[in-house]
Structures are given as structure tokens and as C-alpha cells.
Enzyme design. Sequence first.
Site, PDB file in Angstrom:
ATOM      1  N   CYS A  94      -8.547   1.060   4.993  1.00  0.00           N
ATOM      2  CA  CYS A  94      -7.995  -0.276   4.774  1.00  0.00           C
ATOM      3  C   CYS A  94      -7.737  -0.929   6.131  1.00  0.00           C
ATOM      4  O   CYS A  94      -7.033  -0.359   6.981  1.00  0.00           O
ATOM      5  CB  CYS A  94      -6.691  -0.159   3.978  1.00  0.00           C
ATOM      6  SG  CYS A  94      -5.649  -1.623   4.024  1.00  0.00           S
ATOM      7  N   GLU A  95      -8.298  -2.097   6.363  1.00  0.00           N
ATOM      8  CA  GLU A  95      -8.152  -2.753   7.657  1.00  0.00           C
ATOM      9  C   GLU A  95      -6.744  -3.304   7.879  1.00  0.00           C
ATOM     10  O   GLU A  95      -6.382  -3.660   9.008  1.00  0.00           O
ATOM     11  CB  GLU A  95      -9.176  -3.880   7.806  1.00  0.00           C
ATOM     12  CG  GLU A  95      -9.000  -5.028   6.833  1.00  0.00           C
ATOM     13  CD  GLU A  95     -10.093  -6.074   6.968  1.00  0.00           C
ATOM     14  OE1 GLU A  95     -10.995  -5.884   7.810  1.00  0.00           O
ATOM     15  OE2 GLU A  95     -10.040  -7.083   6.241  1.00  0.00           O
ATOM     16  N   HIS A  96      -5.938  -3.374   6.828  1.00  0.00           N
ATOM     17  CA  HIS A  96      -4.579  -3.904   6.958  1.00  0.00           C
ATOM     18  C   HIS A  96      -3.583  -2.850   7.437  1.00  0.00           C
ATOM     19  O   HIS A  96      -2.641  -3.172   8.166  1.00  0.00           O
ATOM     20  CB  HIS A  96      -4.110  -4.477   5.615  1.00  0.00           C
ATOM     21  CG  HIS A  96      -4.988  -5.554   5.094  1.00  0.00           C
ATOM     22  ND1 HIS A  96      -5.326  -5.672   3.759  1.00  0.00           N
ATOM     23  CD2 HIS A  96      -5.642  -6.569   5.725  1.00  0.00           C
ATOM     24  CE1 HIS A  96      -6.130  -6.710   3.594  1.00  0.00           C
ATOM     25  NE2 HIS A  96      -6.341  -7.265   4.764  1.00  0.00           N
ATOM     26  N   HIS A  97      -3.779  -1.580   7.012  1.00  0.00           N
ATOM     27  CA  HIS A  97      -2.839  -0.517   7.374  1.00  0.00           C
ATOM     28  C   HIS A  97      -3.511   0.664   8.065  1.00  0.00           C
ATOM     29  O   HIS A  97      -2.820   1.597   8.488  1.00  0.00           O
ATOM     30  CB  HIS A  97      -2.114  -0.002   6.119  1.00  0.00           C
ATOM     31  CG  HIS A  97      -1.317  -1.040   5.407  1.00  0.00           C
ATOM     32  ND1 HIS A  97      -1.827  -1.772   4.346  1.00  0.00           N
ATOM     33  CD2 HIS A  97      -0.044  -1.486   5.602  1.00  0.00           C
ATOM     34  CE1 HIS A  97      -0.899  -2.622   3.912  1.00  0.00           C
ATOM     35  NE2 HIS A  97       0.181  -2.472   4.647  1.00  0.00           N
ATOM     36  N   GLN A 135     -11.795  -3.332   0.123  1.00  0.00           N
ATOM     37  CA  GLN A 135     -12.707  -2.876  -0.925  1.00  0.00           C
ATOM     38  C   GLN A 135     -13.577  -4.024  -1.414  1.00  0.00           C
ATOM     39  O   GLN A 135     -14.765  -3.836  -1.730  1.00  0.00           O
ATOM     40  CB  GLN A 135     -11.908  -2.276  -2.089  1.00  0.00           C
ATOM     41  CG  GLN A 135     -12.773  -1.719  -3.207  1.00  0.00           C
ATOM     42  CD  GLN A 135     -11.947  -1.053  -4.296  1.00  0.00           C
ATOM     43  OE1 GLN A 135     -10.897  -0.472  -4.019  1.00  0.00           O
ATOM     44  NE2 GLN A 135     -12.402  -1.124  -5.534  1.00  0.00           N
ATOM     45  N   HIS A 163      -5.947   3.563  -3.162  1.00  0.00           N
ATOM     46  CA  HIS A 163      -5.605   3.172  -1.795  1.00  0.00           C
ATOM     47  C   HIS A 163      -4.306   3.842  -1.355  1.00  0.00           C
ATOM     48  O   HIS A 163      -3.264   3.674  -1.996  1.00  0.00           O
ATOM     49  CB  HIS A 163      -5.458   1.653  -1.708  1.00  0.00           C
ATOM     50  CG  HIS A 163      -6.735   0.913  -1.903  1.00  0.00           C
ATOM     51  ND1 HIS A 163      -7.324   0.169  -0.892  1.00  0.00           N
ATOM     52  CD2 HIS A 163      -7.558   0.814  -2.976  1.00  0.00           C
ATOM     53  CE1 HIS A 163      -8.448  -0.377  -1.353  1.00  0.00           C
ATOM     54  NE2 HIS A 163      -8.603   0.010  -2.603  1.00  0.00           N
ATOM     55  N   CYS A 165      -2.547   3.009   1.112  1.00  0.00           N
ATOM     56  CA  CYS A 165      -1.575   1.986   1.516  1.00  0.00           C
ATOM     57  C   CYS A 165      -0.759   1.494   0.324  1.00  0.00           C
ATOM     58  O   CYS A 165       0.304   0.876   0.499  1.00  0.00           O
ATOM     59  CB  CYS A 165      -2.276   0.813   2.198  1.00  0.00           C
ATOM     60  SG  CYS A 165      -3.486  -0.052   1.176  1.00  0.00           S
TER      61      CYS A 165
END
Length: 227
Positions: A94-97, A135, A163, A165
Site C-alpha cells: 500500500c503506497e499510503h502506509h 489495489q 490489506h 493497513c
Amino acid sequence: MTQTAVSSITPMRPRITHVQPPVDLQAAERAAVSFLTALGVDLSTEATADTPGRMARAYAEMLDVPDFDMTTFPNDQGYDELVVVESIPFTSLCEHHMLPFSGTAHIGYLPTDRILGLSKFARLVAFFASRPQTQELMTKQIADELQQRLDPHGVGVVITAEHACMSQRGARAHGARTVTSALYGGLRDNPALRAEFLALTRTSRERWSGLSSDHGQGGCERQRSRR
């Protein structure tokens, strides 16, 4: 932004590569030391002394995009029904976390004059999974690549994933799954073909859901080995 470079071996066997900057493992390890120390992790024990290096190498492995040959063959028999490859396992980030999300991809297409080697579906999923992203983006990238390379009558991609996250932090919604889809051409516009593709993949998606629920929280070995 994702950049995909294609170097042709033969016109029907292009080499699919990803343009990415070089990896500096030593700098990554130094950064991991600072990161873990700032979070209060004791790196002075025998068990944790080498953790920053392991952490740097693990992320480098997960972000290493594998090149592959997108081999196609002539559709000499004129096959014009759905080709579906189900339950292709993957792990991405996940590019956010920068936490993993793991699941399965189901891919289908309606061939025209060329068909894709079956192993290339798994190669294609691994290619796009090996980078930080969402995703939703991964689903669309796979469908776009197949649409561009094969020019089929239709393409469908469905991805189901859990996920970390969402399950390991924040809401801690263990067992929650995210399902995304991308449908092009006949698989989007023809209701019968759309229903057929989704029905063909439904059993596999439900089976994966059951296995995911049975296993509960996955450890680092399970997540990395599925690559």
C-alpha cells in the site's frame, strides 16, 4: 508514476521491463536504524541488531520488479470464447502506509488473432504487484496492459485482497476484503459476457475468502513467500 519500457526480442515476444532508480541498500539500512530508534525499538539486543538490514533487504525484495517476456502465439484455431486464469496469488505494498496487501487476481479475455502464454498472466500480476500502489491502480494497470498488447474483444480483471493497513492498524478490521474490477470491451458492454466472467471467478473468490478467514493474521514468512 509507473513507467513501462518494452525492448523487443521478437515482435511477438516483447521484453516487459520497469524503469526504476537504483537501490541503495546501505542508505536504506541507515534510514531503518533512525526510523526504528525514533519509534523506541531497542536495536542493541542479539535478536534486533541486524533488524535494520533485514528490513531494508525485505523492502528491496518486495519492490524488485521482475522483467518478463510477454510471449503470444497465433490463434490458429480461431478460439473465440473466454480464457480465464483464476486465483493468481500476489503481495503488493500500500503506497499510503507501506504495509502489504495480499490476495488473488482473476483475469479473463476474449482472444482475437493472438493468444497469451498462460504463465504470462502470473508474470504480469507479479510485475505490477512489485511496487507501492493502490489495489485500484494495480487492477487497472493489468487490464490496460492486456488491452494494449493483445487488442482482444474484451478484458476482465478482478482482484480480491486483504490489506494490513486496515487489519493490523487503525480500524483493525481482520478478515475484511477489498474487491476491485476492471472490465473492457465485450466484458463491459455485453451483459451476458460480463455475467459469465464474474460467475466463473466467483467460486475462486469465495474460496479464497474462506481460506483467508481461516488463517487469520498472516506472518512475515507467509506474506513474503507468496511472492
